[in-house]
Design a protein around this motif. Structure first.
Motif, PDB file in Angstrom:
ATOM      1  N   GLU A   6      51.791  70.557  61.061  1.00 39.41           N
ATOM      2  CA  GLU A   6      53.245  70.695  61.018  1.00 39.41           C
ATOM      3  C   GLU A   6      53.655  71.873  60.134  1.00 39.41           C
ATOM      4  O   GLU A   6      52.922  72.261  59.213  1.00 39.41           O
ATOM      5  CB  GLU A   6      53.890  69.429  60.440  1.00 39.41           C
ATOM      6  N   LEU A  20      61.395  71.803  62.776  1.00 36.20           N
ATOM      7  CA  LEU A  20      59.990  71.559  62.498  1.00 36.20           C
ATOM      8  C   LEU A  20      59.155  71.937  63.723  1.00 36.20           C
ATOM      9  O   LEU A  20      59.596  71.775  64.857  1.00 36.20           O
ATOM     10  CB  LEU A  20      59.752  70.090  62.158  1.00 36.20           C
ATOM     11  N   CYS A  22      55.062  71.637  65.381  1.00 38.97           N
ATOM     12  CA  CYS A  22      53.759  70.970  65.327  1.00 38.97           C
ATOM     13  C   CYS A  22      52.835  71.692  66.301  1.00 38.97           C
ATOM     14  O   CYS A  22      53.027  71.605  67.516  1.00 38.97           O
ATOM     15  CB  CYS A  22      53.887  69.503  65.699  1.00 38.97           C
ATOM     16  N   TRP A  36      57.283  62.442  66.581  1.00 35.80           N
ATOM     17  CA  TRP A  36      57.542  62.696  65.162  1.00 35.80           C
ATOM     18  C   TRP A  36      57.833  61.359  64.488  1.00 35.80           C
ATOM     19  O   TRP A  36      58.590  60.531  65.021  1.00 35.80           O
ATOM     20  CB  TRP A  36      58.729  63.632  64.985  1.00 35.80           C
ATOM     21  N   ARG A  38      58.459  59.759  60.261  1.00 36.91           N
ATOM     22  CA  ARG A  38      58.792  60.182  58.905  1.00 36.91           C
ATOM     23  C   ARG A  38      58.567  59.026  57.937  1.00 36.91           C
ATOM     24  O   ARG A  38      58.628  57.860  58.316  1.00 36.91           O
ATOM     25  CB  ARG A  38      60.241  60.666  58.812  1.00 36.91           C
ATOM     26  N   SER A  50      59.965  60.910  70.435  1.00 38.64           N
ATOM     27  CA  SER A  50      58.748  61.151  71.208  1.00 38.64           C
ATOM     28  C   SER A  50      59.086  61.935  72.472  1.00 38.64           C
ATOM     29  O   SER A  50      60.231  61.951  72.927  1.00 38.64           O
ATOM     30  CB  SER A  50      58.055  59.837  71.578  1.00 38.64           C
ATOM     31  N   ILE A  70      63.912  66.720  70.255  1.00 34.81           N
ATOM     32  CA  ILE A  70      62.487  66.999  70.369  1.00 34.81           C
ATOM     33  C   ILE A  70      62.247  67.803  71.633  1.00 34.81           C
ATOM     34  O   ILE A  70      62.878  67.554  72.670  1.00 34.81           O
ATOM     35  CB  ILE A  70      61.663  65.689  70.354  1.00 34.81           C
ATOM     36  N   LEU A  81      60.935  69.823  66.502  1.00 32.93           N
ATOM     37  CA  LEU A  81      61.978  68.860  66.186  1.00 32.93           C
ATOM     38  C   LEU A  81      63.128  69.639  65.559  1.00 32.93           C
ATOM     39  O   LEU A  81      63.028  70.071  64.417  1.00 32.93           O
ATOM     40  CB  LEU A  81      61.487  67.768  65.239  1.00 32.93           C
ATOM     41  N   TYR A  94      57.668  64.390  57.117  1.00 34.07           N
ATOM     42  CA  TYR A  94      57.683  64.279  58.572  1.00 34.07           C
ATOM     43  C   TYR A  94      56.286  64.545  59.120  1.00 34.07           C
ATOM     44  O   TYR A  94      55.662  65.555  58.772  1.00 34.07           O
ATOM     45  CB  TYR A  94      58.693  65.245  59.158  1.00 34.07           C
ATOM     46  N   TYR A  95      55.834  63.639  59.990  1.00 31.38           N
ATOM     47  CA  TYR A  95      54.504  63.719  60.563  1.00 31.38           C
ATOM     48  C   TYR A  95      54.570  63.892  62.078  1.00 31.38           C
ATOM     49  O   TYR A  95      55.385  63.247  62.748  1.00 31.38           O
ATOM     50  CB  TYR A  95      53.714  62.446  60.268  1.00 31.38           C
ATOM     51  N   CYS A  96      53.700  64.717  62.582  1.00 30.04           N
ATOM     52  CA  CYS A  96      53.518  64.871  64.017  1.00 30.04           C
ATOM     53  C   CYS A  96      52.364  63.952  64.441  1.00 30.04           C
ATOM     54  O   CYS A  96      51.379  63.795  63.695  1.00 30.04           O
ATOM     55  CB  CYS A  96      53.167  66.322  64.322  1.00 30.04           C
ATOM     56  N   TRP A 115      47.031  62.492  64.018  1.00 31.65           N
ATOM     57  CA  TRP A 115      48.130  62.740  63.076  1.00 31.65           C
ATOM     58  C   TRP A 115      47.949  64.069  62.367  1.00 31.65           C
ATOM     59  O   TRP A 115      46.825  64.493  62.089  1.00 31.65           O
ATOM     60  CB  TRP A 115      48.179  61.637  62.021  1.00 31.65           C
TER      61      TRP A 115
END
Length: 125
Positions: A6, A20, A22, A36, A38, A50, A70, A81, A94-96, A115
């Motif tokens: 990310e 953001l 990814c 995504w 968080r 998603s 997204i 995002l 924030y995670y992809c 992840w």
């Protein structure tokens, strides 16, 4: 394996915007859905949005509808995002994430196979 990285996080004032990114690498063809999530301090990781990698169908959690978008660029193997009208409560890492099976309604962390390390988003009031 799919590797996710990310970028684009940072500090922004309330009402501002961030985008953001990814970037996916490795066996990206094995991913059907990108998402995504968080995680705010002291809270569990939660689903944000998603997207179906092939069809482009999208799904959002209620709290970000009309504010976040997204999208994906298949040629660049990248998911984005776009976050507008940011609020202090959007502050989180924030995670992809990616999953092999095709279901954009998957919202639980255990439903995702890969992840990224995360990127910090801080919204000041």
């Amino acid at each position: 394996q799919v590797q996710l990285v990310e970028s684009g996080g940072g500090l922004v004032q309330a009402g501002g915007s961030l985008r953001l990114s990814c970037a996916a690498s490795g066996r990206t063809f094995s991913s059907s859905v990108m998402a995504w999530f968080r995680q705010a301090p002291g809270k569990e990781r939660e689903f944000v949005a998603s997207i179906s990698w092939n069809g482009g169908n999208t799904y959002y959690t209620d709290s970000v509808k009309e504010r976040f978008t997204i999208s994906r660029d298949k040629a660049k193997n990248t998911v984005y995002l776009q976050m507008n009208s940011l609020k202090p409560e959007d502050t989180a890492v924030y995670y992809c994430a990616a999953r092999r099976r095709d279901n954009i309604l998957a919202t639980r962390t255990y439903e995702y196979d890969f992840w990224g390390p995360g990127t910090q988003v801080t919204v000041s009031s």
